[in-house]
Design an enzyme around this catalytic site. Structure first.
Site, short mmCIF file in Angstrom:
data_model
loop_
_atom_site.label_atom_id
_atom_site.label_comp_id
_atom_site.label_asym_id
_atom_site.label_seq_id
_atom_site.Cartn_x
_atom_site.Cartn_y
_atom_site.Cartn_z
N ARG A 145 0.82 -1.21 0.00
CA ARG A 145 0.00 0.00 0.00
C ARG A 145 0.85 1.26 0.00
O ARG A 145 0.63 2.16 -0.81
CB ARG A 145 -0.91 -0.01 1.23
CG ARG A 145 -1.67 -1.30 1.41
CD ARG A 145 -2.11 -1.46 2.84
NE ARG A 145 -3.01 -0.40 3.23
CZ ARG A 145 -4.32 -0.50 3.22
NH1 ARG A 145 -4.89 -1.63 2.88
NH2 ARG A 145 -5.09 0.49 3.58
N THR A 146 1.80 1.34 0.92
CA THR A 146 2.59 2.56 1.03
C THR A 146 3.44 2.78 -0.21
O THR A 146 3.55 3.89 -0.72
CB THR A 146 3.47 2.51 2.29
OG1 THR A 146 2.63 2.24 3.41
CG2 THR A 146 4.18 3.82 2.52
N LYS A 185 23.32 -7.26 6.70
CA LYS A 185 22.32 -6.24 6.42
C LYS A 185 22.89 -4.83 6.44
O LYS A 185 22.64 -4.03 5.57
CB LYS A 185 21.18 -6.33 7.45
CG LYS A 185 20.13 -7.35 7.08
CD LYS A 185 18.98 -7.28 8.05
CE LYS A 185 19.32 -8.03 9.31
NZ LYS A 185 18.26 -7.98 10.30
N ARG A 204 11.69 2.79 3.37
CA ARG A 204 11.08 2.00 4.44
C ARG A 204 12.11 0.98 4.88
O ARG A 204 12.78 0.35 4.05
CB ARG A 204 9.81 1.30 3.97
CG ARG A 204 9.38 0.23 4.98
CD ARG A 204 7.99 -0.25 4.75
NE ARG A 204 7.02 0.78 5.07
CZ ARG A 204 5.71 0.55 5.18
NH1 ARG A 204 5.24 -0.68 5.00
NH2 ARG A 204 4.88 1.51 5.48
N HIS A 259 6.30 6.83 11.19
CA HIS A 259 5.75 6.69 9.84
C HIS A 259 5.06 8.03 9.58
O HIS A 259 3.84 8.15 9.63
CB HIS A 259 4.75 5.53 9.81
CG HIS A 259 4.29 5.14 8.44
ND1 HIS A 259 4.65 5.82 7.30
CD2 HIS A 259 3.51 4.11 8.03
CE1 HIS A 259 4.09 5.22 6.25
NE2 HIS A 259 3.39 4.18 6.66
#
Lengths: 411, 336
Positions: B74-75, B102, B124, B152
């Site tokens: 969605r975002t 990472k 994100r 957010h």
């Protein structure tokens, strides 16, 4: 290596146990301190004029994670007790023997034997063999031993061998994957956190087991009000317990993690301001026995990460002395007590003949200027990595010269 | 709402002083007029997006990279549409959880994006603070599309815009109840900062294990009893139970959770008659919210769900943020 020339240090202010600094001189020969006070130099002596500097014992750093000689020498550290959490875990006599030799001649490394095989917290390691290979104490490593039965057996066995057990005090069940202390900061930043009580829980259990077994136990870092209260009460009851701390927990509270700066990611995590004040009180009233650096240099691959993904630890060797001298300036402790915390107590805990300016002890001596100002700079450190939470902070106190076994090693 | 920094005619400080930040990493610390400026800027895009021709080319020639280190549908879609409606070249990068270490990947990726001369990077990431880390390393504006459990910000802004459309511009005196997994929610944190800054009264409701420590320090009122929290609420904002973020057991079972914290029509009746129901999505229907509440068009007393309006406002808010943050690059008068 030939025997060093005898050494005479004149014109200094000697920091001796339990009294204010006194002017005097010091003579060392054969690696030992031979005369304290009005020492007279022999004809072949190397004579050093201290020019009014403080003559103090070389620091004994209890519980470092790396052998980082340039940083130790910068910080006036002549002996470092090495944590077993190494690439090859110090859980066998061979690795202990190797580590014990690794700093000589100008730095003595005292390996701490892993309490359990591979530090996994389940099977007790070969403590007697490691003791005889040079281990000066036993340590549980970065972690707490979660199984109470294992800890019970460990303490009783170490007590029989005359080894102190150095433990990490955080209840792992409560901390889980936490990287911060539960409270406003962790909530604002959205970081996994655990209550500060995780420390008191661990200490309470381990004190009960130490009392039961008669073992000597040392909590490497006690950082909370409740943890310190337990240690204080246990000492009053006569339990053989000692406690340590690093400058991070008397200098900083968890507001320092506010910009996700991973140099402040430590284990245990930084605490509340109230807990920081409790640490200062513990230093002042004698509950805390040892200040160590927790030296753990970490490069960008471990630190240039999001906060929760970064490894904990700080490069602390260079800032240990000036930050402890800051406590003297602030009136928390006096000067002789500073060197009890930095040298005499950790040496006694390890059972090594050092840590004080005293005839017959190893000639580990530092000349320091306690007022010399300098600025901690992460980019210009002697350590193998610059992960200091005190970057750009002004401090006072610098080593002018350092002697290990009567030999000049840093200038 | 009035602010001493708006002048008598209600105008903002001129040019870049209206929003003097290079990046948008969070809503914590923003001034009320800075938030209102972004909301007001979004209104034109709400209008545009309702037209058949939804295009304004003010970002033509700019490259916007959506770097999503954590899965999102969605975002990501919302940001992509926002960029494209403003004429920018939008590139999406799905950096799935890789087996390589990472952290280095994160910084290396950021430096790579930077070297490609992105004009804005939307990020994100699953770790709190990761977006700030990247923002400190790159030369272009960075937009936080959600970092771990931290913030957010565009969600907080779009929720405020949704509330303003439904309830009017006066946030003071408004009671907003946020219920659910507050502990693991970056949406909750951004909404708390946004709504308290605008003057609303914010209640948060969760079982103790899902309530962050010292949450009162964020100027909210914590509740464990949802029925009590609902009383007098103008807005009821439900959060998704984020089971993927939970290590260990936080609730006994979804149906037990629903029993205490699920928003049913009966429960909703305890709030104000015309309460607005919100949810950032994706929803666990039948857990934190019942379908007949989520889909409530408008009942007799005026209560209704604004969940699809939130999605609509999301595109407008993201257009406003991309526009405002690239004004300096575009050399707009007063912003260059």
């Amino acid at each position: 290596m030939s025997a060093p020339r005898p050494l005479t240090i004149t014109g200094g202010q000697m920091v001796l146990p339990g009294k204010p600094p006194v002017p005097g001189s010091l003579r060392c020969e054969g690696g030992l301190i031979r005369a304290v006070g009005g020492a007279i130099a022999g004809p072949d002596d190397l004579v050093i004029d201290a020019k009014g500097a403080l003559i103090v014992p070389g620091l004994v750093d209890l519980g470092v994670f790396a052998i980082d000689k340039p940083a130790f020498h910068f910080g006036g550290i002549t002996r470092a007790a090495l944590m077993p959490d190494q690439g090859v875990v110090l859980d066998k006599p061979s690795s202990v023997r190797f580590a014990a030799q690794s700093g000589k001649p100008d730095l003595w490394v005292h390996p701490l034997a892993a309490a359990t095989r591979d530090l996994a917290g389940s099977e007790i390691a070969e403590l007697a063999l490691m003791r005889d290979a040079g281990a000066k104490a036993v340590a549980t490593g970065r972690r707490w031993i979660g199984d109470s039965g294992t800890m019970h057996r460990l303490l009783s066995y170490a007590a029989m061998l005359g080894l102190v057990v150095i433990t990490h005090a955080e209840d792992a069940g409560l901390t889980g994957g936490a990287v911060a202390t539960a409270g406003e900061m962790a909530t604002r930043l959205g970081l996994p956190s655990a209550p500060a009580e995780a420390e008191a829980l661990a200490i309470a259990r381990d004190l009960a087991l130490a009392e039961l077994t008669g073992a000597r136990i040392h909590f490497r870092q006690v950082t909370t009000t409740k943890g310190l209260a337990l240690v204080r009460a246990a000492k009053a009851r006569g339990i053989k317990v000692t406690a340590g701390v690093t400058p991070a927990h008397f200098m900083l509270s968890d507001t320092a993690i506010g910009d996700f700066r991973t140099f402040t990611r430590l284990s245990p995590p930084l605490r509340s301001e109230a807990d920081r004040q409790a640490v200062l009180a513990g230093l002042s009233d004698g509950t805390i026995d040892v200040i160590s650096s927790g030296h753990d240099p970490r490069g960008p691959e471990d630190k240039r990460l999001p906060f929760a993904d970064a490894e904990p630890g700080m490069a602390g060797a260079e800032t240990l002395l000036p930050l402890t001298l800051g406590l003297v300036r602030d009136g928390v402790i006096d000067l002789p007590r500073a060197f009890e915390l930095l040298a005499a107590n950790p040496a006694a805990l390890l059972g090594v003949k050092a840590g004080r300016i005293e005839e017959g002890l190893e000639a580990d001596v530092a000349l320091i200027d306690p007022a010399k100002p300098w600025v901690v700079d992460s980019d210009m450190m002697a350590a193998t990595a610059g992960n200091t939470p005190f970057d750009k902070q002004g401090v006072e106190g610098r080593v002018l010269a350092l002697f290990k076994g009567g030999m000049l090693i840093a200038d | 709402m009035t602010s001493p920094n708006l002048d008598a005619a209600g105008r903002y400080p001129a040019g870049s002083a209206a929003f003097p930040h290079r990046s948008l990493t969070g809503l914590a610390g923003l001034a009320p007029w800075e938030i209102l400026f972004l909301l007001d800027e979004a209104e034109q895009w709400v209008e545009l997006n309702r037209q058949p021709h939804k295009r304004n080319d003010r970002l033509a020639g700019l490259t916007i990279i959506n770097a999503f280190f954590e899965n999102s549908t969605r975002t990501l879609l919302s940001f992509e549409i926002a960029g494209k409606r403003l004429g920018a070249d939008v590139v999406n990068m799905h950096a799935a959880q890789s087996s390589v270490k990472k952290g280095e990947t994160l910084i290396d990726t950021a430096m790579t994006l930077n070297a490609m001369h992105a004009d804005a990077i939307v990020i994100r990431h699953q770790s709190s603070g990761a977006v700030q880390l990247i923002a400190d390393k790159v030369d272009c504006p960075v937009l936080n599309a959600g970092d771990g459990q931290h913030e957010h910000p565009t969600q907080g802004l779009l929720d405020a815009l949704t509330i303003r459309h439904a309830k009017g511009a006066e946030f003071a005196g408004m009671r907003v109840t946020i219920c659910g997994d507050i502990l693991h929610s970056r949406v909750a944190r951004s909404n708390i900062h946004c709504l308290t800054t605008l003057g609303a009264e914010v209640r948060v409701c969760a079982p103790p294990a899902l309530m962050p420590a010292d949450i009162e320090a964020l100027k909210v009122h914590p509740f464990h009893d949802f029925d009590a929290a609902l009383v007098g609420s103008d807005v009821v904002m439900m959060l998704r139970l984020q089971q993927e973020r939970m290590s260990g057991q936080f609730i006994p079972s979804p149906r037990e959770y629903r029993h205490l914290y699920g928003l049913t029509l009966d429960r909703l009746a305890k709030a104000k008659g015309d309460a607005l129901v919100m949810h950032p999505g994706p929803m666990n229907r039948g857990v934190e919210i019942d379908s007949n509440v989520a889909d409530l068009a408008q009942n007799a007393s005026g209560a209704r769900s604004a969940i699809t309006t939130q999605v609509e406002m999301g595109v407008a808010i993201r257009m406003a943020c991309l526009d405002v943050l690239t004004r300096r690059t575009r050399g707009l008068e007063g912003w260059a």
